[in-house]
Design an enzyme around this catalytic site. Structure first.
Site, mmCIF file in Angstrom:
data_model
loop_
_atom_site.group_PDB
_atom_site.id
_atom_site.type_symbol
_atom_site.label_atom_id
_atom_site.label_comp_id
_atom_site.label_asym_id
_atom_site.label_seq_id
_atom_site.Cartn_x
_atom_site.Cartn_y
_atom_site.Cartn_z
ATOM 1 N N LYS A 160 -43.352 11.223 13.129
ATOM 2 C CA LYS A 160 -42.285 11.780 13.975
ATOM 3 C C LYS A 160 -41.103 12.150 13.091
ATOM 4 O O LYS A 160 -40.533 11.296 12.402
ATOM 5 C CB LYS A 160 -41.856 10.773 15.044
ATOM 6 N N ASP A 207 -35.035 6.964 29.115
ATOM 7 C CA ASP A 207 -35.701 8.282 29.116
ATOM 8 C C ASP A 207 -37.170 8.115 29.497
ATOM 9 O O ASP A 207 -38.048 8.758 28.925
ATOM 10 C CB ASP A 207 -35.568 8.936 27.744
#
Length: 337
Positions: free
Chosen positions: A115, A220
């Site tokens: 990532k 989130d």
């Protein structure tokens, strides 16, 4: 990047060091940091500029700064040297704040997820309003904040994986890149049918309750940050830079918003509506007890909201810091500095 020599990497590292105090790092300062004469520096600058690893400008003075591609080169090189990363594969996700790739690495050269945080994209200018990435006293660039975001995510994953939460195992991190375990599951957003949708929804709520019991809120949680094994129903939660303490003033609002996102997705995709909600009795009420509880992840990770005074003041202040940083960055561009 495979052709990038040691001297070229030293030049990139010197520019990175100079960017702590300069928007454009003067050539003489780069030579000093890299311990290289100007003739050799010019040769290596030509190489890395051709590869688009740096940006060059010669208006007010001759200077350079790293591009995200140059930062990638430094981070990837460190991860490869440590044995955490061996190769890159296909891109599996491109979002407003990061790019996600498959790769190989780790002690067993297994499949990993790489990532790469890339804050500051035009589509993510709201980052300064929603993410607790920075609470220092000096302004910084988006590149610096991307490094902080990656470090926070790595630390959060380590803490959560250590308590057996269903998250990918973190393997390593350097600068703005996090390498983690690959879970061969499907993104919930890609799943068209579920054998037992209510069970899955209830398990998501139970995960939210477990987060609350450990003093944190995801902030989130939605179909894009949940992986599911469609055969077993096993869930994995991803994307953790933005978590806050359950003692944060907005904690209840964030939990309700997360569950509402999941609820709307189930209604739209599976035509199912469930009224199961989080156990808000798990939200802390005794400030002194929480502030001294080192088993609480909100305290352990020093998340926004874990204390009454210092951290909450930082949380309110960081938005002004980032706005000021962006303003100074733009001023430097306008003035050609």
């Amino acid at each position: 990047m495979r052709d990038l020599g040691r001297d070229a990497r030293s030049v990139l590292a010197a520019i990175e060091r100079g960017m702590k105090n300069h928007y454009l790092v003067p050539t003489a300062l780069i030579a000093k940091f890299a311990r290289m004469n100007l003739q050799n520096l010019k040769y290596h600058m030509s190489e890395i500029h051709r590869k688009k690893l740096v940006y060059h400008e010669n208006k007010a003075y001759d200077g350079y700064r790293l591009t995200y591609r140059g930062l990638d080169a430094l981070a990837i090189n460190c991860l490869v040297e440590r044995g955490s990363l061996a190769s890159f594969g296909m891109i599996i996700g491109k979002g407003k704040e990061s790019d996600v790739y498959l790769g190989t690495g780790g002690p067993k050269s297994s499949t990993v997820v790489v990532k790469i945080h890339r804050l500051g994209r035009v589509s993510f200018t709201k980052a300064r309003e929603k993410r607790d990435y920075y609470s220092g006293d000096r302004p910084s660039s988006w590149m610096f904040i991307s490094k902080l975001a990656a470090q926070k995510e790595y630390n959060h994953l380590r803490a959560l994986h250590g308590r057996d939460f269903p998250v990918p195992q973190p393997i390593d991190s350097n600068r703005h890149i996090v390498v983690m375990e690959y879970k061969p599951y499907s993104l919930l957003n890609h799943v068209q049918t579920l054998n037992k949708p209510k069970r899955t929804f209830v398990e998501i709520v139970n995960l939210v309750n477990r987060f609350l019991a450990n003093g944190i809120v995801h902030c989130d949680l939605n179909e894009f940050n949940l992986l599911i094994n469609v055969d077993t129903g096993e869930l994995t939660v991803i994307d953790f830079p933005q978590i806050i303490s359950a003692k944060h003033p907005d904690a209840r609002f964030m939990v309700e918003r997360d569950l509402e996102c999941v609820r709307r997705f189930f209604q739209k995709r599976f035509k199912k509506s469930y009224n199961v909600t989080a156990d808000f009795s798990l939200l802390p009420t005794n400030d002194d007890k929480i502030s001294n509880d080192e088993t609480n992840l909100g305290v352990l990770l020093k998340l926004s909201g874990y204390s009454n005074q210092k951290r909450d003041d930082e949380y309110r202040r960081y938005r002004e810091d980032i706005l000021r940083a962006e303003s100074q960055w733009q001023d430097a561009i306008d003035k050609g500095l």
